[in-house]
Design an enzyme around this catalytic site. Structure first.
Site, PDB file in Angstrom:
ATOM      1  N   PHE A   1       7.581  37.857 -12.740  1.00  0.00           N
ATOM      2  CA  PHE A   1       7.034  37.067 -11.636  1.00  0.00           C
ATOM      3  C   PHE A   1       7.538  37.598 -10.301  1.00  0.00           C
ATOM      4  O   PHE A   1       8.628  38.152 -10.206  1.00  0.00           O
ATOM      5  CB  PHE A   1       7.398  35.573 -11.802  1.00  0.00           C
ATOM      6  CG  PHE A   1       6.418  34.831 -12.673  1.00  0.00           C
ATOM      7  CD1 PHE A   1       6.260  35.156 -14.010  1.00  0.00           C
ATOM      8  CD2 PHE A   1       5.613  33.830 -12.148  1.00  0.00           C
ATOM      9  CE1 PHE A   1       5.332  34.507 -14.814  1.00  0.00           C
ATOM     10  CE2 PHE A   1       4.685  33.163 -12.934  1.00  0.00           C
ATOM     11  CZ  PHE A   1       4.543  33.508 -14.275  1.00  0.00           C
TER      12      PHE A   1
ATOM     13  N   TYR B   1      21.321  39.366 -20.831  1.00  0.00           N
ATOM     14  CA  TYR B   1      20.266  38.484 -20.296  1.00  0.00           C
ATOM     15  C   TYR B   1      19.440  37.903 -21.447  1.00  0.00           C
ATOM     16  O   TYR B   1      19.167  36.698 -21.491  1.00  0.00           O
ATOM     17  CB  TYR B   1      19.392  39.283 -19.335  1.00  0.00           C
ATOM     18  CG  TYR B   1      18.320  38.480 -18.626  1.00  0.00           C
ATOM     19  CD1 TYR B   1      18.654  37.574 -17.628  1.00  0.00           C
ATOM     20  CD2 TYR B   1      16.974  38.636 -18.950  1.00  0.00           C
ATOM     21  CE1 TYR B   1      17.675  36.841 -16.970  1.00  0.00           C
ATOM     22  CE2 TYR B   1      15.981  37.912 -18.297  1.00  0.00           C
ATOM     23  CZ  TYR B   1      16.338  37.011 -17.312  1.00  0.00           C
ATOM     24  OH  TYR B   1      15.366  36.280 -16.663  1.00  0.00           O
TER      25      TYR B   1
ATOM     26  N   LEU C   1      10.770  30.670  -8.496  1.00  0.00           N
ATOM     27  CA  LEU C   1      10.055  29.751  -9.394  1.00  0.00           C
ATOM     28  C   LEU C   1      10.466  28.304  -9.134  1.00  0.00           C
ATOM     29  O   LEU C   1       9.632  27.387  -9.189  1.00  0.00           O
ATOM     30  CB  LEU C   1      10.346  30.124 -10.856  1.00  0.00           C
ATOM     31  CG  LEU C   1      10.057  31.581 -11.265  1.00  0.00           C
ATOM     32  CD1 LEU C   1      10.305  31.767 -12.763  1.00  0.00           C
ATOM     33  CD2 LEU C   1       8.647  32.000 -10.895  1.00  0.00           C
TER      34      LEU C   1
ATOM     35  N   SER D   1      14.596  28.881  -4.137  1.00  0.00           N
ATOM     36  CA  SER D   1      14.005  30.223  -4.169  1.00  0.00           C
ATOM     37  C   SER D   1      13.051  30.359  -5.361  1.00  0.00           C
ATOM     38  O   SER D   1      13.181  29.648  -6.356  1.00  0.00           O
ATOM     39  CB  SER D   1      15.153  31.246  -4.312  1.00  0.00           C
ATOM     40  OG  SER D   1      14.667  32.552  -4.462  1.00  0.00           O
TER      41      SER D   1
ATOM     42  N   LYS E   1      18.936  34.001 -22.542  1.00  0.00           N
ATOM     43  CA  LYS E   1      17.606  33.378 -22.554  1.00  0.00           C
ATOM     44  C   LYS E   1      17.191  32.991 -23.973  1.00  0.00           C
ATOM     45  O   LYS E   1      16.414  32.053 -24.178  1.00  0.00           O
ATOM     46  CB  LYS E   1      16.579  34.312 -21.921  1.00  0.00           C
ATOM     47  CG  LYS E   1      16.831  34.555 -20.422  1.00  0.00           C
ATOM     48  CD  LYS E   1      16.796  33.242 -19.651  1.00  0.00           C
ATOM     49  CE  LYS E   1      16.884  33.433 -18.161  1.00  0.00           C
ATOM     50  NZ  LYS E   1      16.810  32.185 -17.405  1.00  0.00           N
TER      51      LYS E   1
HETATM   52  P1  NAP Z   1      15.389  33.610  -7.735  1.00  0.00           P
HETATM   53  O1  NAP Z   1      14.287  33.662  -6.731  1.00  0.00           O
HETATM   54  O2  NAP Z   1      16.570  34.502  -7.583  1.00  0.00           O
HETATM   55  O3  NAP Z   1      15.859  32.081  -7.869  1.00  0.00           O
HETATM   56  C1  NAP Z   1      16.967  31.698  -8.627  1.00  0.00           C
HETATM   57  C2  NAP Z   1      17.777  30.732  -7.803  1.00  0.00           C
HETATM   58  O4  NAP Z   1      18.858  30.234  -8.604  1.00  0.00           O
HETATM   59  C3  NAP Z   1      18.413  31.393  -6.572  1.00  0.00           C
HETATM   60  O5  NAP Z   1      18.270  30.582  -5.428  1.00  0.00           O
HETATM   61  C4  NAP Z   1      19.862  31.503  -6.989  1.00  0.00           C
HETATM   62  O6  NAP Z   1      20.777  31.517  -5.909  1.00  0.00           O
HETATM   63  C5  NAP Z   1      20.031  30.268  -7.820  1.00  0.00           C
HETATM   64  N1  NAP Z   1      21.230  30.322  -8.637  1.00  0.00           N
HETATM   65  C6  NAP Z   1      21.800  31.401  -9.223  1.00  0.00           C
HETATM   66  N2  NAP Z   1      22.907  31.044  -9.865  1.00  0.00           N
HETATM   67  C7  NAP Z   1      23.045  29.711  -9.697  1.00  0.00           C
HETATM   68  C8  NAP Z   1      24.034  28.779 -10.106  1.00  0.00           C
HETATM   69  N3  NAP Z   1      25.096  29.151 -10.842  1.00  0.00           N
HETATM   70  N4  NAP Z   1      23.862  27.482  -9.743  1.00  0.00           N
HETATM   71  C9  NAP Z   1      22.812  27.104  -8.991  1.00  0.00           C
HETATM   72  N5  NAP Z   1      21.866  27.949  -8.563  1.00  0.00           N
HETATM   73  C10 NAP Z   1      21.983  29.246  -8.910  1.00  0.00           C
HETATM   74  O7  NAP Z   1      14.827  33.950  -9.178  1.00  0.00           O
HETATM   75  P2  NAP Z   1      13.538  33.412  -9.978  1.00  0.00           P
HETATM   76  O8  NAP Z   1      12.761  34.609 -10.331  1.00  0.00           O
HETATM   77  O9  NAP Z   1      12.894  32.290  -9.291  1.00  0.00           O
HETATM   78  O10 NAP Z   1      14.265  32.912 -11.302  1.00  0.00           O
HETATM   79  C11 NAP Z   1      14.194  31.571 -11.770  1.00  0.00           C
HETATM   80  C12 NAP Z   1      14.475  31.584 -13.263  1.00  0.00           C
HETATM   81  O11 NAP Z   1      13.395  32.251 -13.912  1.00  0.00           O
HETATM   82  C13 NAP Z   1      15.749  32.323 -13.678  1.00  0.00           C
HETATM   83  O12 NAP Z   1      16.384  31.594 -14.700  1.00  0.00           O
HETATM   84  C14 NAP Z   1      15.230  33.643 -14.211  1.00  0.00           C
HETATM   85  O13 NAP Z   1      16.102  34.205 -15.172  1.00  0.00           O
HETATM   86  C15 NAP Z   1      13.907  33.208 -14.821  1.00  0.00           C
HETATM   87  N6  NAP Z   1      12.927  34.281 -14.964  1.00  0.00           N
HETATM   88  C16 NAP Z   1      12.464  34.944 -13.882  1.00  0.00           C
HETATM   89  C17 NAP Z   1      11.525  35.954 -14.067  1.00  0.00           C
HETATM   90  C18 NAP Z   1      10.953  36.754 -12.910  1.00  0.00           C
HETATM   91  O14 NAP Z   1      10.276  37.752 -13.166  1.00  0.00           O
HETATM   92  N7  NAP Z   1      11.171  36.347 -11.662  1.00  0.00           N
HETATM   93  C19 NAP Z   1      11.085  36.280 -15.361  1.00  0.00           C
HETATM   94  C20 NAP Z   1      11.592  35.563 -16.442  1.00  0.00           C
HETATM   95  C21 NAP Z   1      12.517  34.557 -16.240  1.00  0.00           C
HETATM   96  P3  NAP Z   1      21.309  32.958  -5.388  1.00  0.00           P
HETATM   97  O15 NAP Z   1      20.106  33.690  -4.876  1.00  0.00           O
HETATM   98  O16 NAP Z   1      22.290  32.575  -4.314  1.00  0.00           O
HETATM   99  O17 NAP Z   1      21.941  33.634  -6.570  1.00  0.00           O
END
Ligand code: NAP
Length: 255
Positions: A194, A161, A17, A15, A165
């Protein structure tokens, strides 16, 4: 380090990033192990890029170790590129209106975002250290972790959070220093907001408000813009031991 022909492992690769990263690394010639909580989502991405889907909880060391074994078995080598994108977005005030304590939600954020990232880094480093150098610099691998701009400017409700981080950001330099003798680089990316499943729940008015406050470009980042930075970090061996904010110069307000 060249991407072509390398094995990569991306957590959270089903999913957002992580998915964009898996797709971009595959397009650049890597063989990619897509790790996610859901086997179905990991497979969906992996099957479309000729990789392997692996179900693992990053906070469970046994499952992560099994994931590295499977990636090496199926893709033919120890992952030389490891990107940690698995994570959860948590929002909770320290003192909610109902007067309850919020220690459990704090612990959960640390368990998944910080301990999970460290678990992947620890196992990746151990496996990378065993292989022969892959280029003239003596590189054995690169580990890229995902922090967040909240490591510096966390908003109200983001104490847990931000702490998780902040830990990811803070481990970058000591990890890079320690692993340098093995030719393993460690970097972190701290994204702003994002467009992913994690941010999809934001109400339109709050999203518009946030975008207005981002200097330029005044919009949310696209997952492939994150993935492009991953690609550049892998290819540029001088990038090591630092945290890159990818945020269009946004600084998050208190709320
Ligand atoms: P996302 O679309 O929700 O993708 C995160 C993925 O990680 C999901 O498929 C999720 O599965 C999986 N996951 C959660 N817990 C897990 C675990 N214990 N073991 C293995 N996989 C796990 O979110 P994203 O926005 O791409 O986030 C990616 C990273 O970027 C995260 O670390 C987030 O904190 C960071 N980030 C995101 C943003 C933003 O604005 N999007 C900004 C700053 C930092 P489930 O959906 O089943 O939980």
């Amino acid at each position: 380090m060249d991407i072509k022909g390398k094995v990569a492992l991306v957590t959270g690769g089903g999913s957002g990033l992580g998915e964009a990263t898996a797709r971009r690394l595959a397009a650049a010639g890597a063989k990619v192990a897509v790790v996610d909580l859901s086997q179905e989502r990991a497979d969906a991405v992996a099957n479309s890029i000729g990789g392997v889907g692996i179900a693992a909880d990053v906070s469970n060391a046994e499952q992560v170790e099994a994931g590295f074994v499977k990636a090496a078995e199926v893709l033919g080598a120890t992952p030389a590129i490891v990107v940690s994108c698995a994570g959860i977005g948590t929002a909770s005030r320290i003192l909610p209106r109902d007067g309850s304590l919020t220690i459990d939600s704090f612990a959960l954020a640390l368990k998944v975002n910080l301990l999970g990232t460290y678990t992947v880094l620890n196992i990746a480093a151990r496996e990378m250290a065993k292989v022969d150098p892959l280029d003239d610099d003596g590189s054995r691998g690169v580990i890229i972790n995902t922090s967040s701009v909240a490591f510096e400017d966390g908003q109200i409700g983001q104490a847990a959070y931000s702490a998780s981080k902040g830990g990811v950001a803070s481990m970058t330099l000591p990890a890079a220093r320690e692993l340098s003798r093995f030719g393993i680089r460690v970097m972190a990316i701290a994204p702003g907001l994002f467009e992913t499943a994690m941010s999809a729940g934001l109400p339109d008015d709050i999203r518009a408000e946030i975008c207005k406050s981002i200097p330029f470009p005044s919009r949310m980042g696209m997952p492939d813009e994150y993935a492009r930075l991953v690609e550049q970090i892998v290819e540029n061996s001088m990038l090591n031991g630092t945290v890159i904010r990818l945020d269009a110069s946004a600084r998050m307000p208190a709320k």
